[in-house]
Design a protein around this motif. Structure first.
Motif, mmCIF file in Angstrom:
data_model
loop_
_atom_site.group_PDB
_atom_site.id
_atom_site.type_symbol
_atom_site.label_atom_id
_atom_site.label_comp_id
_atom_site.label_asym_id
_atom_site.label_seq_id
_atom_site.Cartn_x
_atom_site.Cartn_y
_atom_site.Cartn_z
ATOM 1 N N LEU A 26 0.803 -1.215 0.000
ATOM 2 C CA LEU A 26 0.000 0.000 0.000
ATOM 3 C C LEU A 26 0.839 1.271 0.000
ATOM 4 N N THR A 27 2.119 1.136 0.351
ATOM 5 C CA THR A 27 3.006 2.299 0.472
ATOM 6 C C THR A 27 4.328 1.981 -0.207
ATOM 7 N N LEU A 28 4.350 2.032 -1.509
ATOM 8 C CA LEU A 28 5.513 1.607 -2.291
ATOM 9 C C LEU A 28 6.787 2.332 -1.885
ATOM 10 N N GLY A 29 6.725 3.658 -1.750
ATOM 11 C CA GLY A 29 7.928 4.417 -1.417
ATOM 12 C C GLY A 29 9.015 4.187 -2.449
ATOM 13 N N ARG A 30 10.190 3.812 -1.986
ATOM 14 C CA ARG A 30 11.301 3.541 -2.913
ATOM 15 C C ARG A 30 11.456 2.052 -3.193
ATOM 16 N N GLY A 31 10.443 1.264 -2.844
ATOM 17 C CA GLY A 31 10.351 -0.108 -3.339
ATOM 18 C C GLY A 31 11.060 -1.175 -2.539
ATOM 19 N N GLY A 32 11.512 -0.871 -1.332
ATOM 20 C CA GLY A 32 12.247 -1.864 -0.556
ATOM 21 C C GLY A 32 11.425 -3.087 -0.192
ATOM 22 N N HIS A 33 10.244 -2.869 0.386
ATOM 23 C CA HIS A 33 9.387 -3.997 0.752
ATOM 24 C C HIS A 33 8.868 -4.707 -0.502
ATOM 25 N N SER A 34 8.516 -3.940 -1.517
ATOM 26 C CA SER A 34 7.997 -4.537 -2.758
ATOM 27 C C SER A 34 9.038 -5.429 -3.428
ATOM 28 N N ALA A 35 10.279 -4.968 -3.492
ATOM 29 C CA ALA A 35 11.336 -5.768 -4.111
ATOM 30 C C ALA A 35 11.537 -7.073 -3.358
ATOM 31 N N ALA A 36 11.468 -7.012 -2.032
ATOM 32 C CA ALA A 36 11.639 -8.217 -1.223
ATOM 33 C C ALA A 36 10.481 -9.193 -1.440
ATOM 34 N N ILE A 37 9.279 -8.655 -1.609
ATOM 35 C CA ILE A 37 8.120 -9.525 -1.896
ATOM 36 C C ILE A 37 8.277 -10.172 -3.264
ATOM 37 N N LEU A 38 8.665 -9.372 -4.257
ATOM 38 C CA LEU A 38 8.817 -9.885 -5.622
ATOM 39 C C LEU A 38 9.828 -11.030 -5.700
ATOM 40 N N ARG A 39 10.870 -10.958 -4.902
ATOM 41 C CA ARG A 39 11.891 -12.018 -4.911
ATOM 42 C C ARG A 39 11.308 -13.366 -4.501
ATOM 43 N N LYS A 40 10.229 -13.342 -3.747
ATOM 44 C CA LYS A 40 9.614 -14.581 -3.283
ATOM 45 C C LYS A 40 8.439 -15.025 -4.157
ATOM 46 N N LEU A 41 8.025 -14.168 -5.090
ATOM 47 C CA LEU A 41 6.900 -14.496 -5.968
ATOM 48 C C LEU A 41 7.397 -15.123 -7.269
ATOM 49 N N LYS A 42 6.762 -16.190 -7.686
ATOM 50 C CA LYS A 42 7.076 -16.834 -8.965
ATOM 51 C C LYS A 42 5.909 -16.607 -9.928
ATOM 52 N N GLU A 43 4.801 -17.303 -9.658
ATOM 53 C CA GLU A 43 3.624 -17.150 -10.533
ATOM 54 C C GLU A 43 2.684 -16.071 -10.015
ATOM 55 N N GLY A 44 2.957 -15.561 -8.815
ATOM 56 C CA GLY A 44 2.052 -14.589 -8.199
ATOM 57 C C GLY A 44 2.169 -13.192 -8.777
ATOM 58 N N HIS A 45 1.479 -12.245 -8.141
ATOM 59 C CA HIS A 45 1.482 -10.870 -8.647
ATOM 60 C C HIS A 45 1.448 -9.900 -7.463
ATOM 61 N N LEU A 46 2.102 -8.761 -7.663
ATOM 62 C CA LEU A 46 2.179 -7.722 -6.642
ATOM 63 C C LEU A 46 1.590 -6.425 -7.177
ATOM 64 N N TYR A 47 0.716 -5.808 -6.385
ATOM 65 C CA TYR A 47 0.135 -4.510 -6.726
ATOM 66 C C TYR A 47 0.716 -3.462 -5.773
ATOM 67 N N CYS A 48 1.292 -2.410 -6.349
ATOM 68 C CA CYS A 48 2.013 -1.406 -5.561
ATOM 69 C C CYS A 48 1.310 -0.054 -5.652
ATOM 70 N N PHE A 49 0.961 0.504 -4.498
ATOM 71 C CA PHE A 49 0.269 1.787 -4.436
ATOM 72 C C PHE A 49 1.185 2.884 -3.904
ATOM 73 N N ASP A 50 1.067 4.062 -4.488
ATOM 74 C CA ASP A 50 1.680 5.266 -3.917
ATOM 75 C C ASP A 50 1.053 6.467 -4.598
ATOM 76 N N LYS A 51 0.760 7.509 -3.827
ATOM 77 C CA LYS A 51 0.196 8.705 -4.464
ATOM 78 C C LYS A 51 1.267 9.691 -4.887
ATOM 79 N N ASP A 52 2.515 9.395 -4.557
ATOM 80 C CA ASP A 52 3.655 10.233 -4.959
ATOM 81 C C ASP A 52 4.183 9.728 -6.300
ATOM 82 N N ALA A 53 3.986 10.523 -7.355
ATOM 83 C CA ALA A 53 4.391 10.109 -8.702
ATOM 84 C C ALA A 53 5.897 9.835 -8.780
#
Length: 308
Positions: A26-53
């Motif tokens: 819900l809070t992408l920021g500079r992508g630290g948590h998202s990148a860590a999640i992606l490393r564990k996903l194979k067939e899954g999908h990640l949706y990343c939210f941020d209101k800061d363009a």
């Protein structure tokens, strides 16, 4: 300062990620948590939210190095249910929210978040919105300023600071971050000024929360996010002040008990189990190692809810 992902390993462990699952940051920021999640996903999908363009723009290359199974969504996280529905998603396996402001936002003088750099009062995460810190400081009535400083900043000198803001702006507008710092310093005793930490920290936090509607957004996500979890799905929220943590703790606790039958009229076998369980009866806090690497992690608290 490069952005440091607070409680990174603890949060990823708490999500118990399935390689084929669907997850939301819900809070992408500079992508630290998202990148860590992606490393564990194979067939899954990640949706990343941020209101800061700028956060979306800067995080995208980092995530692309890890995988392509992600979708970036520029929106406040309070609209997560509607935004996911547009993607055809109604249930997910995990949701994470890190409610802190990213270091690049704090450390960019032009964004007006920090009391350490002189800049026009701004503090908007979404640079397209109209309301900014200048507007709050120079137009809000005294009573509202007091409430904001008390409720969102735990500022015990709220009345004096707010009163001095109103007096100062009657002479001339409070334009810059340093203008506001001066008002705060004038409002505090020498004893308070000699304490560790910057005297304007709580005031700046409170105004930032108001500008970005952070407490209202958190209240909305606490209402919506649990219902988006599939069975076994987890909601992990990292807070940075007592008001946020209190909201999360109270909501998680209320979801983890069955309402009704307080007089014991039902047989034990007829009593339903709660739909959710709190996995963190005490919040998870940063390790000593993390604190040595990043002292901004100090107030962070992680709480986790699971759907049974």
């Amino acid at each position: 300062m490069e952005h440091y992902s607070v409680l990174l390993h603890e949060a990823i462990d708490a999500l118990d990620i399935k390689s084929g699952g669907t997850y939301v940051d819900l809070t992408l920021g500079r992508g630290g948590h998202s990148a860590a999640i992606l490393r564990k996903l194979k067939e899954g999908h990640l949706y990343c939210f941020d209101k800061d363009a700028s956060a979306l723009k800067e995080s995208s290359p980092r995530l692309e190095k890890v995988g392509s199974n992600f979708t970036l969504i520029q929106a406040d996280f309070s609209s997560v249910k509607e935004a996911l529905a547009k993607e055809g998603v109604t249930l997910v396996d995990g949701i994470i929210a890190d409610l802190g402001v990213s270091s690049p936002q704090f450390d960019d003088p032009n964004r007006g978040f920090s009391y350490r750099y002189e800049a026009r009062l701004d503090m908007r995460m979404d640079q397209s919105q109209a309301l900014d810190a200048y507007e709050v400081v120079n137009s809000y009535p005294l009573e509202r300023l007091i409430q904001i400083l008390r409720d969102y900043g735990d500022e015990k000198d709220a009345y004096k600071i707010a009163s001095n803001i109103v007096k100062r702006r009657q002479i001339k507008p409070i334009v810059t971050t340093f203008d506001l710092v001066d008002v705060v310093k004038e409002s505090k005793t020498q004893k308070e000024l000699s304490k560790k930490g910057h005297p304007a920290k709580q005031t700046f936090q409170a105004i930032r929360v108001e500008v970005n509607g952070e407490m209202k957004a958190l209240e909305k996500i606490l209402e919506v996010a649990p219902s988006l979890l599939s069975r076994g799905g987890r909601l992990a929220i990292i807070t940075f002040n007592s008001n946020e943590d209190r909201l999360v703790k109270t909501k998680f606790a209320s979801l983890s008990v069955i309402q009704g039958d307080r007089k014991g009229f039902l047989r034990p076998e007829d009593i339903q189990k709660p739909q959710y369980s709190t996995l963190t009866h005490k919040p998870i806090t940063p390790s000593q190692k993390e604190l040595e690497e990043n002292n901004r992690s100090l107030p962070a608290k992680l709480r986790v809810l699971i759907r049974n």
